[in-house]
Design a protein around this motif. Structure first.
Motif, mmCIF file in Angstrom:
data_model
loop_
_atom_site.group_PDB
_atom_site.id
_atom_site.type_symbol
_atom_site.label_atom_id
_atom_site.label_comp_id
_atom_site.label_asym_id
_atom_site.label_seq_id
_atom_site.Cartn_x
_atom_site.Cartn_y
_atom_site.Cartn_z
ATOM 1 N N LEU A 119 0.611 -1.066 0.040
ATOM 2 C CA LEU A 119 -0.001 -0.166 -0.047
ATOM 3 C C LEU A 119 0.828 1.137 0.138
ATOM 4 N N LEU A 120 1.762 1.335 0.643
ATOM 5 C CA LEU A 120 2.747 2.391 1.007
ATOM 6 C C LEU A 120 3.473 2.535 -0.348
ATOM 7 N N ALA A 121 3.662 1.556 -1.241
ATOM 8 C CA ALA A 121 4.442 1.572 -2.523
ATOM 9 C C ALA A 121 3.471 2.440 -3.560
ATOM 10 N N ILE A 122 2.213 2.261 -3.268
ATOM 11 C CA ILE A 122 1.355 2.745 -4.107
ATOM 12 C C ILE A 122 1.157 4.274 -3.651
ATOM 13 N N ASN A 123 1.306 4.661 -2.378
ATOM 14 C CA ASN A 123 1.024 5.683 -1.928
ATOM 15 C C ASN A 123 1.505 6.036 -0.424
ATOM 16 N N SER A 124 2.610 6.863 -0.418
ATOM 17 C CA SER A 124 3.484 6.890 0.608
ATOM 18 C C SER A 124 2.461 7.439 2.007
ATOM 19 N N GLU A 125 1.354 8.409 1.656
ATOM 20 C CA GLU A 125 0.535 8.905 2.515
ATOM 21 C C GLU A 125 -0.565 8.048 3.298
ATOM 22 N N VAL A 126 -0.499 6.667 3.073
ATOM 23 C CA VAL A 126 -1.204 5.785 3.455
ATOM 24 C C VAL A 126 -1.107 5.915 4.991
ATOM 25 N N VAL A 127 -2.059 5.636 5.774
ATOM 26 C CA VAL A 127 -2.139 5.696 7.295
ATOM 27 C C VAL A 127 -2.968 4.507 8.099
ATOM 28 N N GLY A 128 -3.587 3.654 6.995
ATOM 29 C CA GLY A 128 -4.448 2.549 7.636
ATOM 30 C C GLY A 128 -5.429 2.279 6.549
ATOM 31 N N TRP A 129 -6.363 1.308 7.156
ATOM 32 C CA TRP A 129 -7.386 0.691 6.589
ATOM 33 C C TRP A 129 -8.705 0.646 7.437
ATOM 34 N N ILE A 130 -9.867 1.009 6.991
ATOM 35 C CA ILE A 130 -11.080 1.128 7.780
ATOM 36 C C ILE A 130 -12.117 0.014 7.172
ATOM 37 N N ARG A 131 -12.648 -0.617 7.859
ATOM 38 C CA ARG A 131 -13.444 -1.640 7.695
ATOM 39 C C ARG A 131 -14.796 -1.625 8.732
ATOM 40 N N ILE A 132 -16.013 -1.681 8.045
ATOM 41 C CA ILE A 132 -17.161 -2.057 8.921
ATOM 42 C C ILE A 132 -17.773 -3.125 8.236
ATOM 43 N N GLU A 133 -17.745 -4.275 9.049
ATOM 44 C CA GLU A 133 -18.182 -5.564 8.572
ATOM 45 C C GLU A 133 -19.574 -5.624 8.276
ATOM 46 N N ASP A 134 -19.826 -6.346 6.924
ATOM 47 C CA ASP A 134 -21.044 -6.452 6.426
ATOM 48 C C ASP A 134 -21.524 -5.214 5.733
ATOM 49 N N TYR A 210 -19.713 -1.642 15.085
ATOM 50 C CA TYR A 210 -18.150 -1.641 15.554
ATOM 51 C C TYR A 210 -17.612 -1.304 14.006
ATOM 52 N N VAL A 211 -16.190 -0.756 14.119
ATOM 53 C CA VAL A 211 -15.536 -0.229 13.279
ATOM 54 C C VAL A 211 -14.220 -0.712 13.437
ATOM 55 N N SER A 212 -13.354 -1.181 12.465
ATOM 56 C CA SER A 212 -12.091 -1.783 12.675
ATOM 57 C C SER A 212 -11.406 -1.017 11.801
ATOM 58 N N ILE A 213 -10.025 -0.525 12.433
ATOM 59 C CA ILE A 213 -9.092 0.230 11.679
ATOM 60 C C ILE A 213 -7.690 -0.540 11.784
ATOM 61 N N LEU A 214 -7.213 -0.894 10.705
ATOM 62 C CA LEU A 214 -5.978 -1.702 10.546
ATOM 63 C C LEU A 214 -4.914 -0.479 10.072
ATOM 64 N N THR A 215 -3.645 -0.898 10.695
ATOM 65 C CA THR A 215 -2.542 0.134 10.462
ATOM 66 C C THR A 215 -1.421 -0.609 10.694
ATOM 67 N N PRO A 216 -0.165 0.076 9.861
ATOM 68 C CA PRO A 216 1.097 -0.634 9.874
ATOM 69 C C PRO A 216 1.565 -1.012 11.386
ATOM 70 N N GLU A 217 1.044 -0.292 12.444
ATOM 71 C CA GLU A 217 1.652 -0.541 13.671
ATOM 72 C C GLU A 217 0.596 -1.714 14.305
ATOM 73 N N LYS A 218 -0.402 -1.602 14.280
ATOM 74 C CA LYS A 218 -1.430 -2.369 15.189
ATOM 75 C C LYS A 218 -2.786 -2.100 14.573
ATOM 76 N N ASN A 219 -3.862 -2.939 15.115
ATOM 77 C CA ASN A 219 -5.123 -2.937 14.745
ATOM 78 C C ASN A 219 -5.841 -2.573 15.837
ATOM 79 N N TYR A 220 -7.026 -1.644 15.674
ATOM 80 C CA TYR A 220 -7.826 -0.922 16.428
ATOM 81 C C TYR A 220 -9.331 -1.329 16.283
#
Length: 296
Positions: A119-134, A210-220
């Motif tokens: 992801l960072l190779a595509i865009n260096s300003e990426v900070v994470g990924w957001i998901r809401i199940e279903d 619930y909202v899930s946030i994935l980052t390079p360091e950890k998941n929330y």
């Protein structure tokens, strides 16, 4: 002898009707072309994010998932197995941990492996990924030096009305600061942050809390506590606070604005995210969803 038909002379009304027909046909063709362009743009944006999603995500094996879930540190005040707080019930049994019937690994994102290097190779300003199940909310997030850049740019820098989900530039430490504001478009093809408008219905919140946030360091993992419509300029968009008291005032305000009582408590010791998108039914208003951190 056959009689020749007498040709009727064209009147001014005939010419006017002819002009009206041509204009109507031109309008119809132009409208059709515009719809085609809109459809093509929607498809281009959707295809790009689908391809990114397929290339950077993979489902972990059960062993890998369980190992990651065991290593996940709970946030302050997170529910323990078998106890119920703030409408969240965590159940520990043989097999995966369930929260309100949904696997914890799914909610935390530990069920998925996200290749942030790609992801960072595509865009260096990426900070994470957001998901809401279903829901259709399943996208990478960026943060730029302003809130204009990604309104019409996709992750790989292509011009498209879909833009990119982005964290407000004023947030100093995304997902660590008190309030991380996240913006996204409300696309008519139900892409990007469109599904936030479904939280107008309490029943939708009950089944999607619930909202899930994935980052390079950890998941929330965040629990939604307030949903409402707001003017595009309002106290809702504060993300910098001079004191704990000022932050608590903001949290109290966010709770008071909710369309319904979620029963989820929030205090100045909590960290929250604020999701915001346009409300296509009313000009200059936004659909807002607040959620507090419960794990990460």
């Amino acid at each position: 002898m056959s009689r020749k038909k007498k040709r009727r002379k064209r009147t001014a009304g005939d010419y006017i009707r002819g002009v009206i027909f041509i204009v109507a046909l031109a309008v119809f063709l132009f409208s059709g072309y515009q719809l085609f362009q809109i459809y093509r743009e929607y498809k281009t944006g959707t295809d790009e994010y689908d391809q990114i999603r397929q290339s950077v995500f993979q489902v972990k094996t059960e062993t890998e998932e369980n190992r990651t879930a065991e290593d996940t540190e709970p946030a302050s005040g997170e529910d323990t197995a078998g106890e119920q707080t703030d409408s969240v019930q965590v159940i520990q049994k043989a097999g995966p941990i369930l929260i309100n019937g949904i696997e914890l690994g799914t909610l935390l994102g530990t069920k998925y492996q996200c290749d942030f290097n790609q992801l960072l190779a595509i865009n260096s300003e990426v900070v994470g990924w957001i998901r809401i199940e279903d829901t259709n909310i399943d996208y990478p997030m960026v943060q730029a030096e302003d809130n204009e850049k990604y309104l019409r740019l996709t992750l790989d820098g292509q011009w498209n009305n879909a833009g990119t989900i982005f964290v407000d530039f004023r947030v100093e430490q995304p997902f660590v600061s008190e309030n991380t504001i996240i913006h996204g478009h409300n696309q008519r093809n139900k892409a990007m942050f469109h599904d936030l408008t479904l939280y107008l219905d309490r029943e939708f919140w009950e089944s999607h809390p619930y909202v899930s946030i994935l980052t390079p360091e950890k998941n929330y993992l965040y629990q939604i506590y307030s949903c409402y419509q707001s003017p595009n300029v309002s106290k809702t968009y504060n993300c910098q606070f001079s004191s704990q008291e000022q932050y608590q005032e903001y949290l109290d305000y966010s709770v008071s604005q909710s369309l319904y009582d979620t029963g989820v408590s929030v205090s100045s010791s909590d960290r929250i995210i604020t999701l915001s998108t346009c409300n296509n039914d009313w000009e200059d208003t936004r659909m807002v969803v607040h959620a507090k951190l419960i794990s990460g």
